[in-house]
Scaffold this active site. Structure first.
Site, mmCIF file in Angstrom:
data_model
loop_
_atom_site.group_PDB
_atom_site.id
_atom_site.type_symbol
_atom_site.label_atom_id
_atom_site.label_comp_id
_atom_site.label_asym_id
_atom_site.label_seq_id
_atom_site.Cartn_x
_atom_site.Cartn_y
_atom_site.Cartn_z
ATOM 1 N N CYS A 49 0.734 -1.728 0.507
ATOM 2 C CA CYS A 49 0.290 0.134 -0.006
ATOM 3 C C CYS A 49 0.547 1.044 -0.047
ATOM 4 C CB CYS A 49 -1.118 -0.198 1.083
ATOM 5 S SG CYS A 49 -1.763 -1.063 1.336
ATOM 6 N N HIS A 83 -3.259 6.443 3.208
ATOM 7 C CA HIS A 83 -3.597 5.733 2.471
ATOM 8 C C HIS A 83 -4.895 5.056 3.028
ATOM 9 C CE1 HIS A 83 -4.521 1.794 1.093
ATOM 10 N NE2 HIS A 83 -3.866 0.833 2.078
ATOM 11 N N ASN A 85 -9.964 -0.512 -0.293
ATOM 12 C CA ASN A 85 -8.772 -0.234 -0.177
ATOM 13 C C ASN A 85 -8.096 -0.897 -1.191
ATOM 14 O OD1 ASN A 85 -6.089 -0.979 0.257
ATOM 15 N ND2 ASN A 85 -6.402 -2.388 2.253
HETATM 16 O O1 UT7 Z 1 -3.872 -2.550 3.333
HETATM 17 C C1 UT7 Z 1 -2.693 -1.307 3.829
HETATM 18 C C2 UT7 Z 1 -3.074 -1.921 5.844
HETATM 19 N N1 UT7 Z 1 -3.802 -2.991 5.779
HETATM 20 C C3 UT7 Z 1 -5.135 -2.111 6.723
HETATM 21 O O2 UT7 Z 1 -4.314 -1.011 6.989
HETATM 22 C C4 UT7 Z 1 -5.891 -2.916 7.552
HETATM 23 C C5 UT7 Z 1 -5.399 -3.027 9.071
HETATM 24 N N2 UT7 Z 1 -7.400 -3.575 9.767
HETATM 25 C C6 UT7 Z 1 -8.540 -2.901 9.463
HETATM 26 O O3 UT7 Z 1 -9.149 -2.244 8.755
HETATM 27 C C7 UT7 Z 1 -8.873 -3.929 10.482
HETATM 28 O O4 UT7 Z 1 -8.322 -4.607 11.618
HETATM 29 C C8 UT7 Z 1 -10.354 -5.669 9.373
HETATM 30 C C9 UT7 Z 1 -11.040 -3.781 8.905
HETATM 31 C C10 UT7 Z 1 -9.623 -5.572 9.214
HETATM 32 C C11 UT7 Z 1 -10.933 -5.376 11.223
HETATM 33 O O5 UT7 Z 1 -11.470 -4.970 12.122
HETATM 34 P P1 UT7 Z 1 -11.361 -4.809 13.560
HETATM 35 O O6 UT7 Z 1 -12.290 -4.264 14.385
HETATM 36 O O7 UT7 Z 1 -9.446 -4.660 14.177
HETATM 37 O O8 UT7 Z 1 -12.390 -6.550 13.499
HETATM 38 P P2 UT7 Z 1 -11.158 -7.384 14.276
HETATM 39 O O9 UT7 Z 1 -10.024 -8.179 13.027
HETATM 40 O O10 UT7 Z 1 -10.946 -7.510 16.090
HETATM 41 O O11 UT7 Z 1 -12.096 -9.015 14.492
HETATM 42 C C12 UT7 Z 1 -13.595 -8.724 15.366
HETATM 43 C C13 UT7 Z 1 -14.280 -9.703 14.642
HETATM 44 C C14 UT7 Z 1 -13.795 -11.480 14.805
HETATM 45 O O12 UT7 Z 1 -15.160 -11.984 14.977
HETATM 46 P P3 UT7 Z 1 -14.555 -12.350 16.972
HETATM 47 O O13 UT7 Z 1 -13.000 -13.410 16.340
HETATM 48 O O14 UT7 Z 1 -13.991 -11.779 17.965
HETATM 49 O O15 UT7 Z 1 -15.677 -13.392 16.567
HETATM 50 C C15 UT7 Z 1 -13.822 -11.404 13.061
HETATM 51 O O16 UT7 Z 1 -14.397 -12.831 12.976
HETATM 52 O O17 UT7 Z 1 -15.574 -9.847 13.215
HETATM 53 C C16 UT7 Z 1 -15.368 -10.865 13.123
HETATM 54 N N3 UT7 Z 1 -15.365 -10.433 11.420
HETATM 55 C C17 UT7 Z 1 -16.474 -9.892 10.584
HETATM 56 N N4 UT7 Z 1 -18.092 -9.679 11.574
HETATM 57 C C18 UT7 Z 1 -18.224 -9.809 10.213
HETATM 58 C C19 UT7 Z 1 -14.362 -10.328 10.128
HETATM 59 N N5 UT7 Z 1 -14.529 -9.492 9.273
HETATM 60 C C20 UT7 Z 1 -15.542 -9.611 9.511
HETATM 61 C C21 UT7 Z 1 -16.800 -9.049 8.324
HETATM 62 N N6 UT7 Z 1 -18.287 -9.359 9.116
HETATM 63 N N7 UT7 Z 1 -16.941 -9.257 6.732
#
Ligand code: UT7
Length: 326
Positions: A113, A253, A283
């Site tokens: 990115c 980004h 993204n």
């Molecule tokens: O581009 C280069 C760099 N990339 C980034 O900067 C991305 C950085 N990270 C993010 O944007 C975020 O961490 C994400 C959007 C990827 C995830 O958001 P989060 O608030 O960090 O969620 P998490 O990974 O802590 O997941 C929370 C929960 C999980 O469920 P459990 O284990 O708590 O039961 C996931 O399974 O959300 C669940 N989950 C979803 N639920 C519904 C993950 N994706 C989804 C989804 N729909 N699409």
């Protein structure tokens, strides 16, 4: 003093879009989750016959048109991408061929990115050194081809498209004032594509084990991204003796609305200083900053003399900033 000035911008996307409502029918997710956790509402997805070079070329053509520069006047083409058309030759060479930019040297940069800011930094140094007069820097991705469409953790986040800028040497005292790029390879596993390289070559086993798909530890990346991008923005301001209040437009980004908001808050930026379009593109990795810049320029958000800051973060880990006087 010779500087590199952005004289043209362009962007291009697939016509096909995929909304959160569409994703609800594909994986166990909701519009509410995607919107509140990422700010993304829709994204563009390439169809058969469309490749990274397709969008890179179209974005470049628009940037050249805005700059009033002919393709044969370009000395250097850099494409930042992690989804090239082929492992080799470079997508930049395909763009060179499409544009008939016969006098350019063309190569790709793999900095995820941060690819656009890395490319901008390199092209800026070429222009300052006098070896290059006019450059095309492009960020282009078709991430939809390396995303596992059954994995809700990643498939809702990414989109396809390209953005491009034309850089020209100037002695007018404006243009790119400084660039600052960084990497920390010790975090490479947080965000990578395990398969289709020399470690896990493109054989049936790699496909069966789903190693060709992008893998991300989102939560860890989130925390590191906020910290690194805040530091990179300060680095750019300090290098130029400027304050946060001097920034007219901050283009980071576009990975996640919450990341952009967190950086804005930590830096003390006002809402009117920050450009956001993650809701309509998702993204797009290396393409996100030049796409945002093109939308800002064509939307009248940038005027002569404005201070514009680019701030990037991605797999590698890589990150960096650039400060421009428009
Ligand atoms: O581009 C280069 C760099 N990339 C980034 O900067 C991305 C950085 N990270 C993010 O944007 C975020 O961490 C994400 C959007 C990827 C995830 O958001 P989060 O608030 O960090 O969620 P998490 O990974 O802590 O997941 C929370 C929960 C999980 O469920 P459990 O284990 O708590 O039961 C996931 O399974 O959300 C669940 N989950 C979803 N639920 C519904 C993950 N994706 C989804 C989804 N729909 N699409």
């Amino acid at each position: 003093m010779v500087r590199a000035r952005i004289t043209g911008t362009g962007s291009s996307f697939p016509d096909k879009t995929l909304t959160n409502a569409d994703l609800e029918k594909m994986v166990d997710t909701t519009d509410e989750w995607i919107t509140t956790r990422t700010g993304i509402k829709t994204r563009h997805i390439a169809v058969e016959g469309e490749y990274t070079s397709t969008f890179a070329t179209r974005a470049a053509e628009k940037a050249l048109e805005m700059a009033g520069v002919a393709a044969h006047e370009i000395d250097l083409i850099i494409v930042g991408t992690i989804t090239p058309d082929f492992p080799f030759p470079a997508t930049a060479c395909l763009v060179q061929d499409n544009l008939k930019a016969v006098n350019a040297v063309a190569f790709d940069i793999s900095a995820a990115c941060s690819g656009f800011v890395y490319g901008l930094s390199l092209a800026d140094k070429h222009i300052r050194s006098g070896t290059t007069k006019r450059a095309l820097v492009i960020g282009a991705e078709v991430l939809s081809r390396v995303v596992d469409w059954t994995d809700r953790n990643t498939c809702c986040l990414f989109g396809d498209g390209a953005g491009a800028v034309v850089l020209e040497a100037t002695e007018e005292g404006r243009g790119i004032l400084s660039t600052h790029i960084h990497s920390d390879g010790s975090y490479w596993q947080l965000l990578h594509q395990p398969g289709a390289g020399s470690r896990n070559p493109a054989v049936q086993k790699t496909l069966d084990e789903k190693l060709v798909y992008l893998s991300m530890q989102g939560n860890e990346v989130f925390k590191l991204a906020v910290r690194a991008m805040e530091e990179a923005a300060h680095e750019a301001l300090t290098a130029n003796g400027l304050q946060v209040s001097d920034i007219n437009l901050f283009i980071s980004h576009q990975a996640n609305r919450r990341i952009i908001d967190a950086i804005g808050k930590r830096l003390g930026l006002g809402e009117d200083q920050v450009f956001i379009n993650v809701h309509s593109h998702g993204n797009t990795s290396a393409a996100s900053i030049p796409i945002a810049l093109d939308e800002a320029v064509r939307g009248g958000r940038v005027s002569d003399g404005d201070i514009v800051v680019f701030d990037a973060f991605g797999g590698g880990l890589t990150w960096g900033s650039a400060l421009v006087r428009w």
